[in-house]
Design a protein around this motif. Structure first.
Motif, PDB file in Angstrom:
ATOM      1  N   SER A 100     -27.163 -51.527  23.812  1.00  0.00           N
ATOM      2  CA  SER A 100     -27.902 -50.628  24.608  1.00  0.00           C
ATOM      3  C   SER A 100     -27.645 -49.245  23.999  1.00  0.00           C
ATOM      4  N   ILE A 101     -28.191 -48.059  24.684  1.00  0.00           N
ATOM      5  CA  ILE A 101     -27.966 -46.783  24.466  1.00  0.00           C
ATOM      6  C   ILE A 101     -27.092 -46.293  25.277  1.00  0.00           C
ATOM      7  N   SER A 102     -25.770 -45.822  25.131  1.00  0.00           N
ATOM      8  CA  SER A 102     -24.876 -45.263  26.012  1.00  0.00           C
ATOM      9  C   SER A 102     -25.397 -43.883  26.594  1.00  0.00           C
ATOM     10  N   SER A 103     -24.811 -43.396  27.666  1.00  0.00           N
ATOM     11  CA  SER A 103     -25.073 -42.042  28.169  1.00  0.00           C
ATOM     12  C   SER A 103     -24.615 -41.092  27.090  1.00  0.00           C
ATOM     13  N   ASN A 104     -23.496 -41.044  26.251  1.00  0.00           N
ATOM     14  CA  ASN A 104     -22.906 -40.331  25.177  1.00  0.00           C
ATOM     15  C   ASN A 104     -23.821 -40.479  24.083  1.00  0.00           C
ATOM     16  N   GLU A 105     -24.486 -41.580  23.561  1.00  0.00           N
ATOM     17  CA  GLU A 105     -25.389 -41.459  22.572  1.00  0.00           C
ATOM     18  C   GLU A 105     -26.498 -40.920  22.848  1.00  0.00           C
ATOM     19  N   PHE A 106     -27.246 -40.872  24.079  1.00  0.00           N
ATOM     20  CA  PHE A 106     -28.421 -40.508  24.589  1.00  0.00           C
ATOM     21  C   PHE A 106     -28.398 -38.864  24.595  1.00  0.00           C
ATOM     22  N   ALA A 107     -27.135 -38.478  25.341  1.00  0.00           N
ATOM     23  CA  ALA A 107     -26.841 -37.053  25.293  1.00  0.00           C
ATOM     24  C   ALA A 107     -26.599 -36.532  23.939  1.00  0.00           C
TER      25      ALA A 107
ATOM     26  N   SER B 127     -23.087 -45.159  31.901  1.00  0.00           N
ATOM     27  CA  SER B 127     -24.179 -45.699  32.016  1.00  0.00           C
ATOM     28  C   SER B 127     -25.220 -45.807  30.976  1.00  0.00           C
ATOM     29  N   VAL B 128     -25.973 -46.840  30.793  1.00  0.00           N
ATOM     30  CA  VAL B 128     -26.700 -47.214  29.605  1.00  0.00           C
ATOM     31  C   VAL B 128     -27.873 -47.271  29.982  1.00  0.00           C
ATOM     32  N   LEU B 129     -28.838 -46.911  28.820  1.00  0.00           N
ATOM     33  CA  LEU B 129     -30.281 -47.070  28.743  1.00  0.00           C
ATOM     34  C   LEU B 129     -30.432 -48.505  28.176  1.00  0.00           C
ATOM     35  N   VAL B 130     -31.238 -49.521  28.821  1.00  0.00           N
ATOM     36  CA  VAL B 130     -31.269 -51.003  28.342  1.00  0.00           C
ATOM     37  C   VAL B 130     -32.642 -50.906  27.782  1.00  0.00           C
ATOM     38  N   THR B 131     -32.412 -51.288  26.542  1.00  0.00           N
ATOM     39  CA  THR B 131     -33.589 -51.476  25.676  1.00  0.00           C
ATOM     40  C   THR B 131     -34.238 -52.558  25.691  1.00  0.00           C
ATOM     41  N   VAL B 132     -35.366 -53.094  25.036  1.00  0.00           N
ATOM     42  CA  VAL B 132     -35.918 -54.261  25.099  1.00  0.00           C
ATOM     43  C   VAL B 132     -35.297 -55.268  24.765  1.00  0.00           C
ATOM     44  N   ASP B 133     -34.400 -55.067  23.574  1.00  0.00           N
ATOM     45  CA  ASP B 133     -33.527 -55.900  22.698  1.00  0.00           C
ATOM     46  C   ASP B 133     -32.102 -55.977  23.298  1.00  0.00           C
ATOM     47  N   SER B 134     -31.721 -55.391  24.371  1.00  0.00           N
ATOM     48  CA  SER B 134     -30.430 -55.438  24.929  1.00  0.00           C
ATOM     49  C   SER B 134     -30.068 -56.804  25.208  1.00  0.00           C
ATOM     50  N   ASP B 135     -28.706 -57.257  25.269  1.00  0.00           N
ATOM     51  CA  ASP B 135     -28.371 -58.483  25.443  1.00  0.00           C
ATOM     52  C   ASP B 135     -26.961 -58.397  26.282  1.00  0.00           C
ATOM     53  N   LEU B 136     -27.163 -58.916  27.651  1.00  0.00           N
ATOM     54  CA  LEU B 136     -26.037 -58.645  28.676  1.00  0.00           C
ATOM     55  C   LEU B 136     -24.689 -59.238  28.109  1.00  0.00           C
ATOM     56  N   ALA B 137     -24.649 -60.418  27.271  1.00  0.00           N
ATOM     57  CA  ALA B 137     -23.537 -60.650  26.703  1.00  0.00           C
ATOM     58  C   ALA B 137     -22.704 -59.760  25.642  1.00  0.00           C
TER      59      ALA B 137
ATOM     60  N   PHE C 191     -38.291 -41.994  30.135  1.00  0.00           N
ATOM     61  CA  PHE C 191     -37.877 -43.356  30.295  1.00  0.00           C
ATOM     62  C   PHE C 191     -38.266 -43.926  31.475  1.00  0.00           C
ATOM     63  N   SER C 192     -38.930 -45.273  31.467  1.00  0.00           N
ATOM     64  CA  SER C 192     -39.040 -46.182  32.672  1.00  0.00           C
ATOM     65  C   SER C 192     -38.623 -47.349  32.218  1.00  0.00           C
ATOM     66  N   GLY C 193     -37.757 -47.910  32.942  1.00  0.00           N
ATOM     67  CA  GLY C 193     -37.052 -49.158  32.477  1.00  0.00           C
ATOM     68  C   GLY C 193     -35.757 -49.506  33.341  1.00  0.00           C
ATOM     69  N   HIS C 194     -34.927 -50.157  32.704  1.00  0.00           N
ATOM     70  CA  HIS C 194     -33.691 -50.571  33.382  1.00  0.00           C
ATOM     71  C   HIS C 194     -32.851 -49.509  32.909  1.00  0.00           C
ATOM     72  N   GLY C 195     -31.813 -49.256  33.935  1.00  0.00           N
ATOM     73  CA  GLY C 195     -30.504 -48.651  33.479  1.00  0.00           C
ATOM     74  C   GLY C 195     -29.376 -49.493  33.977  1.00  0.00           C
ATOM     75  N   GLY C 196     -28.239 -49.764  33.259  1.00  0.00           N
ATOM     76  CA  GLY C 196     -27.068 -50.426  33.592  1.00  0.00           C
ATOM     77  C   GLY C 196     -25.798 -49.776  33.841  1.00  0.00           C
ATOM     78  N   VAL C 197     -24.823 -50.116  34.700  1.00  0.00           N
ATOM     79  CA  VAL C 197     -23.525 -49.601  34.590  1.00  0.00           C
ATOM     80  C   VAL C 197     -22.649 -50.310  33.803  1.00  0.00           C
ATOM     81  N   VAL C 198     -21.809 -49.678  32.947  1.00  0.00           N
ATOM     82  CA  VAL C 198     -20.675 -50.651  32.039  1.00  0.00           C
ATOM     83  C   VAL C 198     -19.371 -49.981  32.650  1.00  0.00           C
ATOM     84  N   GLY C 199     -18.311 -50.697  32.227  1.00  0.00           N
ATOM     85  CA  GLY C 199     -16.918 -50.247  32.168  1.00  0.00           C
ATOM     86  C   GLY C 199     -16.291 -50.507  33.815  1.00  0.00           C
ATOM     87  N   ASN C 200     -15.011 -50.101  33.650  1.00  0.00           N
ATOM     88  CA  ASN C 200     -14.495 -50.462  34.843  1.00  0.00           C
ATOM     89  C   ASN C 200     -14.580 -49.405  35.901  1.00  0.00           C
ATOM     90  N   PRO C 201     -14.381 -49.675  37.351  1.00  0.00           N
ATOM     91  CA  PRO C 201     -14.361 -48.617  38.254  1.00  0.00           C
ATOM     92  C   PRO C 201     -13.547 -47.564  38.037  1.00  0.00           C
TER      93      PRO C 201
END
Length: 366
Positions: free
Chosen positions: A118-125, A102-112, A87-97
């Motif tokens: 997106s695809i969460s690390s649990n979904e990916f794993a 971490s999520v895998l950001v897909t072409v149709d991801s919406d920051l809102a 995978f080559s693209g954006h990764g993003g961090v969600v949740g509280n400190p």
């Protein structure tokens, strides 16, 4: 044309540069996917069957499409196959400190609505866990500095913002399972570089060279997992000193397994001018095989590293004994690991512990 091939090799390659609603990335990301695919399916390089290599680029790399192809990869691979996910693209961090994901950001991801698009690390794993191959290798090339303004955060021009990157715990989660390994382009606090006008990212430049034969330094005819990472980890810092360090995660790898053919399966004969170099390499390889057997929990096992004059604080932590030994011996070959340890002192300590071991007794200092 080489007819040997590597029919057991399967791959899913994903790259997103032109996001619908999020900061874009350099087109080198798309070249990365296309060039890795071409290298894997080349009869002169890795020998994968073209039918076994699936690519998802830009508009095709939606959340649903990626999850579907991960499921297809699990369906078509068996225990004796080799599976690669890139995978080559954006990764993003969600949740509280303190409770971040971490999520895998897909072409149709919406920051809102990032958690649902997106695809969460649990979904990916979970998707990776369904792949029952004994050899699974995941490549993550993310946190791209080539995007300049998007290296630290993702934006959509509508006031929404998301911290860019993957956490170290996410990398570890994706490598859980026997025979599973992950190679990431950089540490969690670093950026994955893309030079201006470069065809590929720095990480993928090294990966491609490794897959095209540079990682097979012994001329075995195969690209092997530890050899590939060793090559990448040495080459990336040469391209961008001090700023980017690829990482390797493995939960339970017992052997240095093959992931592809090297130069179509071609084995290199020992030319006179290289025979001395190979003779110098062989004792290290033999010592590694023996010492993993004798001290399966790594350099800390029976304090063998310290007793041989080594400094454990100079070594990085690894989740398996084999991975720890592989990294430790690589460090030792480069003159690290402690001021008083060397090949001879480590060999002598092992011989003292296992004086009746036949192969150890025959091993000599190179």
């Amino acid at each position: 044309m080489n007819s040997i091939g590597y029919p057991q090799g399967h791959a899913l390659l994903i790259g997103v540069a032109n996001y619908r609603q999020i900061s874009r990335l350099p087109n080198a990301i798309l070249n990365d996917v296309n060039d890795v695919a071409a290298t894997l399916t080349s009869a002169n390089y890795c020998g994968y069957s073209p039918a076994n290599v699936v690519t998802l680029i830009d508009e095709k790399a939606t959340r649903l499409a990626i999850l579907k192809e991960l499921n297809e990869l699990a369906t078509r691979t068996g225990p004796e196959d080799t599976a690669c996910v890139f995978f080559s693209g954006h990764g993003g961090v969600v949740g509280n400190p303190g409770n971040e994901d971490s999520v895998l950001v897909t072409v149709d991801s919406d920051l809102a609505d990032i958690e649902n698009t997106s695809i969460s690390s649990n979904e990916f794993a979970t998707a990776l866990a369904r792949i029952n191959s004994k050899r699974l290798l995941v490549f993550i090339d993310a946190c791209h500095a080539g995007g300049a303004a998007v290296s630290k955060s993702l934006t959509d021009g509508k006031g929404h913002e998301l911290k860019s990157g993957y956490s170290d715990s996410t990398f570890a989660r994706l490598a859980i399972g026997s025979g599973r390994a992950l190679m990431a382009s950089c540490r969690a606090d670093e950026e994955s570089s893309v030079f201006t006008n470069a065809r590929n990212s720095v990480f993928t430049t090294a990966l491609l060279a490794g897959l095209r034969g540079a990682a097979d330094k012994s001329g075995s005819g195969f690209i092997k997992v530890f050899d590939l990472f060793n090559y990448i980890s040495e080459e990336v810092p040469k391209l961008i000193p001090d700023d980017q360090h690829p990482i390797f995660k493995a939960d339970n790898i017992e052997v240095n397994f093959a992931v592809a053919l090297s130069q179509g399966g071609k084995k290199s004969p020992l030319a006179p001018e290289t025979s001395q170099i190979v003779q110098e390499v062989l004792p290290w390889s033999e010592l590694e095989n023996i010492i993993i057997e004798l001290y399966p929990f790594g350099p800390r096992d029976q304090e063998v590293w310290s007793r041989a004059g080594g400094d454990m604080s100079r070594l990085q932590f690894h989740s398996t004994g084999q991975a720890a030994w592989h990294a430790a011996l690589r460090t030792l070959k480069q003159g690290g690991g402690g001021k008083r340890i060397n090949f001879g002192s480590l060999l002598m300590t092992a011989k003292e512990d296992f004086s009746n071991h036949p192969h150890l007794a025959n091993l000599q200092v190179p």
